[in-house]
Design an enzyme around this catalytic site. Sequence first.
Site, PDB file in Angstrom:
ATOM      1  N   LYS A   1     -48.729  11.785 -22.049  1.00  0.00           N
ATOM      2  CA  LYS A   1     -48.488  13.166 -22.446  1.00  0.00           C
ATOM      3  C   LYS A   1     -46.939  13.763 -22.112  1.00  0.00           C
ATOM      4  O   LYS A   1     -46.080  12.843 -22.218  1.00  0.00           O
ATOM      5  CB  LYS A   1     -49.424  14.107 -21.606  1.00  0.00           C
TER       6      LYS A   1
ATOM      7  N   ASN B   1     -52.152   7.396 -21.362  1.00  0.00           N
ATOM      8  CA  ASN B   1     -51.453   8.661 -22.371  1.00  0.00           C
ATOM      9  C   ASN B   1     -50.718   9.425 -21.351  1.00  0.00           C
ATOM     10  O   ASN B   1     -51.148  10.172 -20.430  1.00  0.00           O
ATOM     11  CB  ASN B   1     -52.536   9.400 -23.094  1.00  0.00           C
TER      12      ASN B   1
ATOM     13  N   SER C   1     -60.594  12.692 -17.138  1.00  0.00           N
ATOM     14  CA  SER C   1     -60.357  12.676 -15.614  1.00  0.00           C
ATOM     15  C   SER C   1     -61.174  11.157 -15.453  1.00  0.00           C
ATOM     16  O   SER C   1     -61.851  10.974 -14.257  1.00  0.00           O
ATOM     17  CB  SER C   1     -61.436  13.484 -14.974  1.00  0.00           C
TER      18      SER C   1
HETATM   19  P1  13P Z   1     -56.822  13.314 -17.867  1.00  0.00           P
HETATM   20  O1  13P Z   1     -57.237  11.686 -17.685  1.00  0.00           O
HETATM   21  O2  13P Z   1     -55.961  13.766 -17.185  1.00  0.00           O
HETATM   22  O3  13P Z   1     -58.193  14.076 -17.775  1.00  0.00           O
HETATM   23  O4  13P Z   1     -56.745  13.260 -19.295  1.00  0.00           O
HETATM   24  C1  13P Z   1     -57.470  12.745 -20.463  1.00  0.00           C
HETATM   25  C2  13P Z   1     -56.678  12.606 -21.745  1.00  0.00           C
HETATM   26  O5  13P Z   1     -56.664  13.467 -22.394  1.00  0.00           O
HETATM   27  C3  13P Z   1     -56.137  11.177 -22.000  1.00  0.00           C
HETATM   28  O6  13P Z   1     -55.759  11.257 -23.576  1.00  0.00           O
END
Ligand code: 13P
Length: 252
Positions: A11, A9, A214
């Site tokens: 983001k 993801n 994470s």
């Molecule tokens: P991180 O791997 O950066 O913690 O993000 C997890 C997440 O929200 C994936 O959708």
Amino acid sequence: MRKAYIAGNWKMNMTPSAGAAYAAELAKAAAEAGADVKIMVAPPFVTIPAVVEALRGSSIIVAAQNMNDHKSGAYTGEVAPEMLKDLGVTTVILGHSERRSYYKEDDAFINRKLLLALEEGMDVVLCVGETLEERESGKLEEVLSTQLVGGLKDVKAEDMEHITIAYEPVWAIGTGRTATPEDADSAHAFIRGQIAKMYSDDIAQKLIIQYGGSVNASNVKALMAKENIDGALVGGASLSVEKFLPIITYDK
Ligand code: 13P
């Protein structure tokens, strides 16, 4: 046997040109490494076309991080599922905790989007997970159960093959603090049990449940070794091929 499903993801990261370069590099590296897990990437909307183009001929799935709950109309700034499908997007992530908390998305709204995605023939990754406060006050199971019942309301048994659940404890997202494999597995077992109650043992056994929060090259193997952990939804560590490749080849 559930096939491992590992997703990135992105983001709000990666311009179209950066996304295209990344996608081409990932497809090449995954093929060379003989990665045999199901792989998905979820770029921001505007980056999707460049990524779809760069992944042509690869089996890597392109997903959206969100969509609107209407087919079309006067919803300024929104994106409809048909537009995503037209680009070659097969899958949508819904109910991510960042959307629940920053944009106040509730289970009813997420459910409307999920039902529309299914109607449009798309696959869905439905995110669920508790905050630290909820976990510490003993509400883990209540929160997960409410999010599952609300998010999957009116979803028919035959549509469950299009649903993946991502368990993402909010306190583990982007914090470097991962749930222990044991904690994650026990939350996943609870989720599977709820799905068995809502549908059937057979559907629950086939359900892919990803862990997110994470995940990185160092912890993925221990997480994936757990009985109920079938995949990962990776944020930060999916943003470079160097970090993501060891995750999608964790079993090599
Ligand atoms: P991180 O791997 O950066 O913690 O993000 C997890 C997440 O929200 C994936 O959708």
